[in-house]
Design a protein around this motif. Structure first.
Motif, PDB file in Angstrom:
ATOM      1  N   LEU A  13      -3.282 -12.647   0.821  1.00 30.88           N
ATOM      2  CA  LEU A  13      -3.016 -14.022   0.424  1.00 30.88           C
ATOM      3  C   LEU A  13      -2.987 -14.144  -1.093  1.00 30.88           C
ATOM      4  CD1 LEU A  13      -5.444 -15.842   2.878  1.00 30.88           C
ATOM      5  CD2 LEU A  13      -2.957 -15.778   3.029  1.00 30.88           C
ATOM      6  N   PRO A  14      -2.282 -15.128  -1.615  1.00 32.07           N
ATOM      7  CA  PRO A  14      -2.333 -15.373  -3.063  1.00 32.07           C
ATOM      8  C   PRO A  14      -3.767 -15.581  -3.526  1.00 32.07           C
ATOM      9  CG  PRO A  14      -0.540 -16.613  -2.084  1.00 32.07           C
ATOM     10  CD  PRO A  14      -1.324 -16.010  -0.942  1.00 32.07           C
ATOM     11  N   GLY A  15      -4.081 -14.954  -4.671  1.00 35.66           N
ATOM     12  CA  GLY A  15      -5.420 -15.033  -5.218  1.00 35.66           C
ATOM     13  C   GLY A  15      -6.325 -13.889  -4.807  1.00 35.66           C
ATOM     14  N   TRP A  36       1.055   3.620 -13.080  1.00 39.50           N
ATOM     15  CA  TRP A  36       1.496   2.850 -11.920  1.00 39.50           C
ATOM     16  C   TRP A  36       2.734   2.052 -12.311  1.00 39.50           C
ATOM     17  CZ3 TRP A  36      -0.197   3.203  -7.019  1.00 39.50           C
ATOM     18  CH2 TRP A  36      -1.433   3.809  -6.788  1.00 39.50           C
ATOM     19  N   TYR A  37       3.717   2.099 -11.437  1.00 37.31           N
ATOM     20  CA  TYR A  37       4.936   1.319 -11.572  1.00 37.31           C
ATOM     21  C   TYR A  37       5.076   0.456 -10.321  1.00 37.31           C
ATOM     22  CZ  TYR A  37       6.718   4.482 -15.269  1.00 37.31           C
ATOM     23  OH  TYR A  37       6.908   5.207 -16.422  1.00 37.31           O
ATOM     24  N   ARG A  38       5.981  -0.489 -10.384  1.00 36.18           N
ATOM     25  CA  ARG A  38       6.340  -1.221  -9.178  1.00 36.18           C
ATOM     26  C   ARG A  38       7.816  -1.561  -9.224  1.00 36.18           C
ATOM     27  NH1 ARG A  38       3.197  -6.994 -10.178  1.00 36.18           N
ATOM     28  NH2 ARG A  38       4.592  -7.786 -11.840  1.00 36.18           N
ATOM     29  N   GLN A  39       8.354  -1.776  -8.026  1.00 36.51           N
ATOM     30  CA  GLN A  39       9.752  -2.179  -7.912  1.00 36.51           C
ATOM     31  C   GLN A  39       9.857  -3.245  -6.848  1.00 36.51           C
ATOM     32  OE1 GLN A  39      12.553   1.020  -7.261  1.00 36.51           O
ATOM     33  NE2 GLN A  39      14.227  -0.228  -8.052  1.00 36.51           N
ATOM     34  N   ALA A  40      10.265  -4.425  -7.285  1.00 40.80           N
ATOM     35  CA  ALA A  40      10.482  -5.535  -6.364  1.00 40.80           C
ATOM     36  C   ALA A  40      11.928  -5.498  -5.878  1.00 40.80           C
ATOM     37  CB  ALA A  40      10.190  -6.857  -7.067  1.00 40.80           C
ATOM     38  N   PRO A  41      12.206  -6.103  -4.739  1.00 40.37           N
ATOM     39  CA  PRO A  41      13.581  -6.098  -4.220  1.00 40.37           C
ATOM     40  C   PRO A  41      14.570  -6.663  -5.242  1.00 40.37           C
ATOM     41  CG  PRO A  41      12.062  -6.909  -2.564  1.00 40.37           C
ATOM     42  CD  PRO A  41      11.267  -6.772  -3.837  1.00 40.37           C
ATOM     43  N   GLY A  42      15.623  -5.903  -5.475  1.00 41.39           N
ATOM     44  CA  GLY A  42      16.664  -6.342  -6.386  1.00 41.39           C
ATOM     45  C   GLY A  42      16.326  -6.217  -7.854  1.00 41.39           C
ATOM     46  N   LYS A  43      15.184  -5.617  -8.163  1.00 47.25           N
ATOM     47  CA  LYS A  43      14.771  -5.475  -9.559  1.00 47.25           C
ATOM     48  C   LYS A  43      14.572  -4.005  -9.913  1.00 47.25           C
ATOM     49  CE  LYS A  43      12.572  -9.992 -10.010  1.00 47.25           C
ATOM     50  NZ  LYS A  43      11.349 -10.722 -10.458  1.00 47.25           N
ATOM     51  N   GLN A  44      14.561  -3.758 -11.209  1.00 44.30           N
ATOM     52  CA  GLN A  44      14.322  -2.405 -11.687  1.00 44.30           C
ATOM     53  C   GLN A  44      12.842  -2.050 -11.590  1.00 44.30           C
ATOM     54  OE1 GLN A  44      15.980  -2.278 -15.693  1.00 44.30           O
ATOM     55  NE2 GLN A  44      17.898  -1.454 -14.905  1.00 44.30           N
ATOM     56  N   ARG A  45      12.584  -0.765 -11.501  1.00 44.10           N
ATOM     57  CA  ARG A  45      11.213  -0.302 -11.494  1.00 44.10           C
ATOM     58  C   ARG A  45      10.595  -0.566 -12.861  1.00 44.10           C
ATOM     59  NH1 ARG A  45      10.023   5.414  -8.672  1.00 44.10           N
ATOM     60  NH2 ARG A  45      11.345   4.305  -7.169  1.00 44.10           N
ATOM     61  N   GLU A  46       9.386  -1.096 -12.869  1.00 41.91           N
ATOM     62  CA  GLU A  46       8.741  -1.429 -14.136  1.00 41.91           C
ATOM     63  C   GLU A  46       7.385  -0.751 -14.250  1.00 41.91           C
ATOM     64  OE1 GLU A  46       7.219  -5.418 -14.784  1.00 41.91           O
ATOM     65  OE2 GLU A  46       7.108  -5.818 -12.627  1.00 41.91           O
ATOM     66  N   LEU A  47       7.065  -0.342 -15.462  1.00 39.76           N
ATOM     67  CA  LEU A  47       5.776   0.259 -15.752  1.00 39.76           C
ATOM     68  C   LEU A  47       4.718  -0.835 -15.831  1.00 39.76           C
ATOM     69  CD1 LEU A  47       3.932   2.607 -16.685  1.00 39.76           C
ATOM     70  CD2 LEU A  47       4.737   2.143 -19.015  1.00 39.76           C
ATOM     71  N   GLU A  88       4.712 -13.127  -6.791  1.00 38.24           N
ATOM     72  CA  GLU A  88       5.610 -12.332  -7.647  1.00 38.24           C
ATOM     73  C   GLU A  88       5.123 -10.904  -7.842  1.00 38.24           C
ATOM     74  OE1 GLU A  88       4.352 -15.314  -8.346  1.00 38.24           O
ATOM     75  OE2 GLU A  88       3.476 -15.392 -10.360  1.00 38.24           O
ATOM     76  N   ASP A  89       3.925 -10.601  -7.382  1.00 35.40           N
ATOM     77  CA  ASP A  89       3.431  -9.234  -7.416  1.00 35.40           C
ATOM     78  C   ASP A  89       3.906  -8.430  -6.204  1.00 35.40           C
ATOM     79  OD1 ASP A  89       0.389 -10.619  -8.647  1.00 35.40           O
ATOM     80  OD2 ASP A  89       1.856  -9.468  -9.813  1.00 35.40           O
ATOM     81  N   THR A  90       4.584  -9.077  -5.296  1.00 38.44           N
ATOM     82  CA  THR A  90       5.119  -8.377  -4.129  1.00 38.44           C
ATOM     83  C   THR A  90       6.129  -7.329  -4.557  1.00 38.44           C
ATOM     84  OG1 THR A  90       4.779 -10.253  -2.648  1.00 38.44           O
ATOM     85  CG2 THR A  90       6.483  -8.658  -2.029  1.00 38.44           C
ATOM     86  N   ALA A  91       5.888  -6.101  -4.153  1.00 37.39           N
ATOM     87  CA  ALA A  91       6.742  -4.991  -4.568  1.00 37.39           C
ATOM     88  C   ALA A  91       6.254  -3.717  -3.892  1.00 37.39           C
ATOM     89  CB  ALA A  91       6.695  -4.809  -6.085  1.00 37.39           C
ATOM     90  N   VAL A 112       3.084  -3.643  -1.245  1.00 36.36           N
ATOM     91  CA  VAL A 112       2.142  -4.750  -1.435  1.00 36.36           C
ATOM     92  C   VAL A 112       2.912  -6.046  -1.226  1.00 36.36           C
ATOM     93  CG1 VAL A 112       0.692  -5.987  -3.078  1.00 36.36           C
ATOM     94  CG2 VAL A 112       0.646  -3.487  -3.014  1.00 36.36           C
ATOM     95  N   ILE A 113       2.411  -6.868  -0.325  1.00 33.99           N
ATOM     96  CA  ILE A 113       3.037  -8.164  -0.054  1.00 33.99           C
ATOM     97  C   ILE A 113       1.987  -9.243  -0.266  1.00 33.99           C
ATOM     98  CG2 ILE A 113       4.173  -9.624   1.660  1.00 33.99           C
ATOM     99  CD1 ILE A 113       5.139  -7.062   3.027  1.00 33.99           C
TER     100      ILE A 113
END
Length: 116
Positions: A13-15, A36-47, A88-91, A112-113
């Motif tokens: 849940l949020p929070g 650690w990196y993450r990649q959300a749908p439709g976005k580039q992988r970010e550090l 927005e941390d979903t990735a 992570v959702i």
């Protein structure tokens, strides 16, 4: 060849908070850095966060103050403590190792959702 295996993802849940783990098959104290990196749908992988073999840490502005990277050389494991998670941390979150003479190695990723 070094393998990285992430774990600890899930639906929250949020929070809420989560701690991701990245277990390496090699001795991480010999690595230049782990991250650690993450990649959300439709976005580039970010550090998101990096820890060097000297223990120096760096964070992306988007997670500084909420996420903490740490390493346990005895367990050959790197962690990402994530607090106050938001949708927005979903990735998909990926572990990365910078290994001398080898270059960068990636884990398979963990989902992570964050949703209500």
């Amino acid at each position: 060849q070094v393998k990285l295996v992430e774990s600890g993802g899930g639906l929250v849940l949020p929070g809420a908070s989560l701690r991701l783990s990245c277990a390496a098959s090699g001795s991480i104290f010999t690595f230049n850095a782990m991250a650690w990196y993450r990649q959300a749908p439709g976005k580039q992988r970010e550090l998101l966060a990096e820890v060097t073999n000297y223990g120096r840490t760096n964070y992306a502005d988007s997670v500084r103050g909420r996420f903490t990277i740490s390493r346990d050389n005895a367990k050959n494991t790197v962690y990402l403590q994530m607090n106050t998670l938001q949708p927005e941390d979903t990735a998909v979150y990926y572990c990365n190792a910078d290994i001398p003479l080898t270059g960068r190695t990636w884990g398979q990723g963990v989902q992570v959702i964050v949703s209500s």
